[in-house]
Write a protein that holds these residues in place. Structure first.
Motif, PDB file in Angstrom:
ATOM      1  N   PHE A  37       4.158  12.159  48.318  1.00  0.00           N
ATOM      2  CA  PHE A  37       5.468  11.650  47.881  1.00  0.00           C
ATOM      3  C   PHE A  37       6.456  11.898  48.993  1.00  0.00           C
TER       4      PHE A  37
ATOM      5  N   ASN B  90      11.461   9.833  47.840  1.00  0.00           N
ATOM      6  CA  ASN B  90      11.556   9.436  46.435  1.00  0.00           C
ATOM      7  C   ASN B  90      10.586   8.353  46.006  1.00  0.00           C
ATOM      8  N   GLU B  91       9.492   8.239  46.719  1.00  0.00           N
ATOM      9  CA  GLU B  91       8.475   7.312  46.246  1.00  0.00           C
ATOM     10  C   GLU B  91       7.086   7.776  46.680  1.00  0.00           C
TER      11      GLU B  91
ATOM     12  N   SER C  36       3.834   7.755  48.562  1.00  0.00           N
ATOM     13  CA  SER C  36       3.430   7.169  49.836  1.00  0.00           C
ATOM     14  C   SER C  36       1.933   6.923  49.888  1.00  0.00           C
TER      15      SER C  36
ATOM     16  N   SER D 234       1.628  10.282  36.791  1.00  0.00           N
ATOM     17  CA  SER D 234       2.854   9.836  37.450  1.00  0.00           C
ATOM     18  C   SER D 234       3.531  11.053  38.069  1.00  0.00           C
TER      19      SER D 234
ATOM     20  N   GLU E 285       7.394  12.482  39.857  1.00  0.00           N
ATOM     21  CA  GLU E 285       8.823  12.233  39.836  1.00  0.00           C
ATOM     22  C   GLU E 285       9.522  13.371  40.542  1.00  0.00           C
TER      23      GLU E 285
END
Lengths: 112, 110
Positions: free
Chosen positions: B49, B52-53, B55, B66, B68
């Protein structure tokens, strides 16, 4: 498929002995090779190797990378019971963010 | 010395339940990872990550998983509907030049 192979899988020695742990790898886009010590839970960082032939040393532990042979060794001299642990070899490569590919580890037991 | 922290240290859950594993990476690190280690097996990469996403993710990281970063410090792994085979030690790691691992969360799915 990328892989990291460690040998031996387990080793029993007596205090004061010297041990050599082996790690070989087949990984695309090799970035670095790392050694970790895992006692009870989290792997704790020992060394990161990126250049061939340059020894890294920390106390009784040392490690060297051979990019030609796609391998690394971890040496521990004058072993102590506190060295008993699983030693993990991991290679960063393949993915763009250096995701680690681990070997199965070498379980070292040092007897008094 | 800064370190990666994880909570809880142990979690027991029923199959089909959702679990959230929490991690606080080292504060100036930018890359975050989740790994898992099934008992007696090797450590396996799940997801990385950055910014904020996600990779990168492995084939283990399917739609049940998931991640976050809900605020500036926490980094979470959610498993939506746990299966027996999700039982493992889950490690969070963060990276500047070297990946440092948290102490892990041992998840047991009954």
């Amino acid at each position: 498929e990328d892989k990291v192979v460690q040998s031996p899988l387990s080793l029993v020695v007596h205090e004061g002995d010297t041990v050599t742990l082996n790690c070989s790898y087949e990984v695309t886009n090799f970035r670095s090779l790392l050694w970790y010590k895992q006692e009870k839970k989290a792997p704790t960082f020992l060394f990161m190797l990126t250049s061939s032939g340059i020894e890294k040393k920390s106390g009784r532990l040392s490690s060297i990378l051979d990019k030609k042979e796609l391998s690394s060794i971890l040496n521990i001299t004058a072993t102590q019971t506190g060295d008993s642990a699983i030693y993990l070899c991991a290679v960063a490569g393949g993915g763009s963010q250096g995701n680690l590919i681990f070997g199965k580890g070498t379980k070292l037991s040092v007897k008094p | 010395e800064p370190e990666v922290t994880q909570t809880p240290s142990h979690q027991v859950t029923q199959m089909g339940q959702e679990v959230i594993l929490r991690c606080v990476p080292i504060s100036n690190h930018l890359y975050f990872y989740w790994y898992r280690q099934i008992l007696g097996q090797k450590v396996e990469f799940l997801v990385s990550f950055y910014n904020n996403e996600i990779s990168e993710k492995s084939e283990i990281f399917d739609d049940q998983f998931s991640v976050e970063r809900p605020d500036g410090s926490n980094f979470t792994l959610k498993i939506r509907s746990t299966k027996l085979e999700d039982s493992a030690m889950y490690f969070c790691a963060s990276n500047a030049e070297t990946q440092y691992f948290g102490p892990g969360t041992r998840l047991l799915v009954l």
